[in-house]
Design a protein around this motif. Structure first.
Motif, PDB file in Angstrom:
ATOM      1  N   LYS A  68       0.866  -1.183   0.000  1.00 49.74           N
ATOM      2  CA  LYS A  68       0.000   0.000   0.000  1.00 49.74           C
ATOM      3  C   LYS A  68       0.903   1.233   0.000  1.00 49.74           C
ATOM      4  N   SER A  69       0.304   2.406  -0.009  1.00 48.48           N
ATOM      5  CA  SER A  69       1.044   3.666  -0.098  1.00 48.48           C
ATOM      6  C   SER A  69       2.136   3.793   0.968  1.00 48.48           C
ATOM      7  N   VAL A  70       3.274   4.363   0.559  1.00 48.08           N
ATOM      8  CA  VAL A  70       4.376   4.685   1.467  1.00 48.08           C
ATOM      9  C   VAL A  70       4.205   6.145   1.876  1.00 48.08           C
ATOM     10  N   LEU A  71       4.024   6.370   3.180  1.00 52.14           N
ATOM     11  CA  LEU A  71       3.733   7.716   3.684  1.00 52.14           C
ATOM     12  C   LEU A  71       4.851   8.306   4.530  1.00 52.14           C
ATOM     13  N   ALA A  72       5.870   7.497   4.841  1.00 58.58           N
ATOM     14  CA  ALA A  72       6.972   7.989   5.674  1.00 58.58           C
ATOM     15  C   ALA A  72       8.267   7.307   5.263  1.00 58.58           C
ATOM     16  N   VAL A  73       9.335   8.080   5.186  1.00 59.97           N
ATOM     17  CA  VAL A  73      10.671   7.543   4.926  1.00 59.97           C
ATOM     18  C   VAL A  73      11.671   8.250   5.828  1.00 59.97           C
ATOM     19  N   ALA A  74      12.772   7.558   6.120  1.00 59.41           N
ATOM     20  CA  ALA A  74      13.869   8.150   6.885  1.00 59.41           C
ATOM     21  C   ALA A  74      15.151   7.439   6.480  1.00 59.41           C
ATOM     22  N   VAL A  75      16.258   8.158   6.551  1.00 65.00           N
ATOM     23  CA  VAL A  75      17.558   7.593   6.192  1.00 65.00           C
ATOM     24  C   VAL A  75      18.521   7.822   7.351  1.00 65.00           C
ATOM     25  N   THR A  76      19.381   6.825   7.619  1.00 71.85           N
ATOM     26  CA  THR A  76      20.358   6.952   8.690  1.00 71.85           C
ATOM     27  C   THR A  76      21.377   8.038   8.340  1.00 71.85           C
ATOM     28  N   ASP A  77      22.041   8.566   9.372  1.00 70.71           N
ATOM     29  CA  ASP A  77      23.042   9.607   9.169  1.00 70.71           C
ATOM     30  C   ASP A  77      24.151   9.167   8.219  1.00 70.71           C
ATOM     31  N   ASP A  78      24.524   7.878   8.273  1.00 76.13           N
ATOM     32  CA  ASP A  78      25.597   7.395   7.402  1.00 76.13           C
ATOM     33  C   ASP A  78      25.107   7.018   6.004  1.00 76.13           C
TER      34      ASP A  78
END
Length: 146
Positions: A68-78
């Motif tokens: 289903k829809s992707v509503l949130a993403v985050a990436v690590t500092d590295d």
């Protein structure tokens, strides 16, 4: 502004819903209603990797991507790991170098609305419409607490 134009025209088949940048601004990650998570080279404004939506006929936990829809993403500092979440109630972890899924975390009972990595660590917090926050330790690939 190049990135904005590119995202609007070429990133997703359906509306993009979220975006995050690495602290060094090497790449951006976007998620959308098309169930895709795209990695972007900020300099060239081109997609370098797509973590495609899963088979919508499978149960979410059995699929390799979001169903289903992707509503949130985050990436690590590295910049090595990306987290994504959305309407399928799963937090998915992606390895940027291996270009594939690493782990899925079930547990939320409703749509995931936000993801955030703790600065300088691989601790991830998710927020959901089920009115809970969940914490994960990605060094251990483990759920920590609600």
């Amino acid at each position: 502004s190049k990135l904005t134009v590119s995202l609007r025209h070429k990133a997703h088949r359906l509306s993009p819903c979220c975006v995050d940048l690495t602290p060094s601004a090497d790449f951006a990650v976007s998620g959308g209603k098309d169930r895709r998570v795209n990695l972007w080279d900020v300099e060239t404004c081109k997609v370098t990797t797509t973590f495609d939506g899963g088979d919508t006929h499978l149960q979410a936990q059995d699929s390799k991507g979001h169903v289903k829809s992707v509503l949130a993403v985050a990436v690590t500092d590295d910049g090595k790991l990306v987290a994504s979440g959305g309407e399928d109630h799963l937090v998915r972890i992606w390895d940027v170098r291996k270009k594939g899924a690493v782990r899925s975390f079930p547990g939320h009972r409703r749509t995931i609305t936000s993801l955030c990595f703790r600065h300088g660590s691989k601790q991830l917090v998710s927020a959901s419409k089920d009115r809970t926050l969940k914490m994960f330790d990605l060094d251990e690939m483990a759920y920590v607490e609600t």
